[in-house]
Design an enzyme around this catalytic site. Sequence first.
Site, short mmCIF file in Angstrom:
data_model
loop_
_atom_site.label_atom_id
_atom_site.label_comp_id
_atom_site.label_asym_id
_atom_site.label_seq_id
_atom_site.Cartn_x
_atom_site.Cartn_y
_atom_site.Cartn_z
N TRP A 37 18.64 16.71 -18.56
CA TRP A 37 19.45 16.78 -17.33
C TRP A 37 19.58 15.44 -16.62
CZ3 TRP A 37 22.17 20.34 -14.35
CH2 TRP A 37 22.40 19.98 -13.01
N ASN A 39 21.72 14.06 -12.73
CA ASN A 39 22.74 14.26 -11.70
C ASN A 39 23.01 12.95 -10.96
OD1 ASN A 39 20.08 15.63 -10.68
ND2 ASN A 39 21.15 15.31 -8.76
N ASP A 40 22.76 12.84 -9.66
CA ASP A 40 23.27 11.74 -8.84
C ASP A 40 23.02 10.34 -9.42
OD1 ASP A 40 23.41 13.96 -7.23
OD2 ASP A 40 22.21 13.15 -5.61
N GLN A 56 19.38 10.41 -11.19
CA GLN A 56 18.45 11.54 -11.11
C GLN A 56 18.34 12.18 -12.49
OE1 GLN A 56 17.06 13.05 -7.56
NE2 GLN A 56 16.86 10.91 -8.17
N TRP A 64 18.01 21.27 -14.03
CA TRP A 64 17.44 20.50 -12.93
C TRP A 64 15.97 20.83 -12.76
CZ3 TRP A 64 15.04 21.37 -8.26
CH2 TRP A 64 15.05 20.32 -7.33
N PHE A 99 13.59 11.75 -5.36
CA PHE A 99 14.99 12.09 -5.13
C PHE A 99 15.84 10.82 -4.96
CE2 PHE A 99 15.22 16.80 -3.64
CZ PHE A 99 14.54 17.20 -4.77
N ASP A 164 18.15 10.68 0.56
CA ASP A 164 19.19 9.84 -0.03
C ASP A 164 19.41 8.53 0.74
OD1 ASP A 164 19.42 12.17 -1.53
OD2 ASP A 164 21.24 12.83 -0.52
N GLU A 218 24.96 14.86 2.23
CA GLU A 218 24.14 14.22 1.20
C GLU A 218 24.72 12.86 0.81
OE1 GLU A 218 21.68 17.20 -1.39
OE2 GLU A 218 23.78 17.30 -2.02
#
Length: 490
Positions: A37, A39-40, A56, A64, A99, A164, A218
């Site tokens: 996985w 993501n961002d 991420q 996730w 994160f 973030d 976010e």
Amino acid sequence: MVVTSRIQQAEKALKKAKEKVNPQFRLGYHIMAPANWINDPNGLVEYKGEYHVFYQHHPYDENWGPMHWGHVKSKDLVHWEHLPIALTPGDACDVDGCFSGSAVDNDGELTLIYTGHHYIDKKQDLFYQNQNIALSRDGVTFEKFGENPIIAEPPADSAHHFRDPKVWKHHDTWYMILGNATKEQIGRVILYKSIDLRKWEYVGVLAQSDGTLGFMWECPDFFELDGKHVLMISPQGIEADGENFNNLFQTGYLVGDYKYETNQFDHGTFTELDRGHDFYAVQTFLDSKGRRIAIGWMDMWEANMPTKADGWCGALTLPRVVTLGANHQILMNPVEELTLLREAEYQMCKDQMLSDHYVVETNEELLEVKSVFDLSNSKAGQVGVRIRGMNGEETRLTYDIAQQKLTLDCTKSGKQEDGIRHAALDANGLLTLRIFIDRSSIEVFANDGQVTMTSRMYPKEERVGFELFTTNNDVKIKDLTYWTLKDIWK
């Protein structure tokens, strides 16, 4: 040594997972993890002459989970090299996740600024978050700051959402914005400042929802562009409004004027940045050429993600140059270096009338297509491009001339439910479509970035080419050129 062993363990798991990945939907020229996985995008930065992108990452599963920071670098924004995982969770400052955040070059010391995630009750999703830094002199191995967290808790009027960090320097002072929410579930961005990246002072609220822009903002980003200031945010909880805000969560921007002395940001209305299905958590950086470059996550929460069955999930968009257009509209266009992907060029037609459709046969999966329609004297109803597959599979991009609307339809290429997205576009007599097609993605740049549409697609059959079409009347094709593109991962 514990951190080193965690990284080694994660790398070992990733190597094992990579051997089991099914390549059918693997992208040819986008940033992905070797497996599992992502993501961002995080920590976009130019450091010692190379571009670094972090993301991420869960190296142990295609879903996730406890967030790590994956890491790639490039000399040209095109050819990417995987580096060892940069951050692993498990320390007192980040027990349950490292994160999203950002990166800065602090006089040769590459500093990652990130959110530590801590569950109070995982089943009920109760947690708290803090801010931390990690340091590197070689851009590859990172050591967490011994006195983390640098910000232990949010302001007293905050909900538990506090994450973030985006950090930049203005004159001699470092500034940090964070995505946040009030106790009343109003999304906002808050501001801190520091002299040394270690001790931070709370300044106040930079911008806040008027009640219509969701419960949490976010992945904020704040920068100056052509004399204006731009706040990019990814709000959660905006209600769909006709053809606007159709994704689960949105990514967009506010443009206005900002005064550091008073922390006053006077801005216009919130505008969506990309009108496709799969664009979220965008981040930008300023490179040594003076360009503001953006990269987003090329997926969407709770979307159908069939690549999980193949042992991986998630990718990042192509790098895009961000500029300010008329009426303070943000424009995004592919970085010029992407021409390095081109292998063979085919100019199919120029200044030619099209009465129905023009078919280009090719089974190449990685393509860049440029089509220019002259609409100035046309009485056609619609024009567009159709990416063709076997057995009726297709991805269709249609421009309705009377309605001035661009539509991306992926219902016959893996998005049977909620497969259509629309965008208003005044073509003003000339429609230019620059389209990047990968094995499981499409990125559309219309009229020099006035509209962008980014979506994942998952065709089951072989591609057989693409075609230009018109309905109800003729249209002039000023140019149709396409390029086959290289696979940077092979």
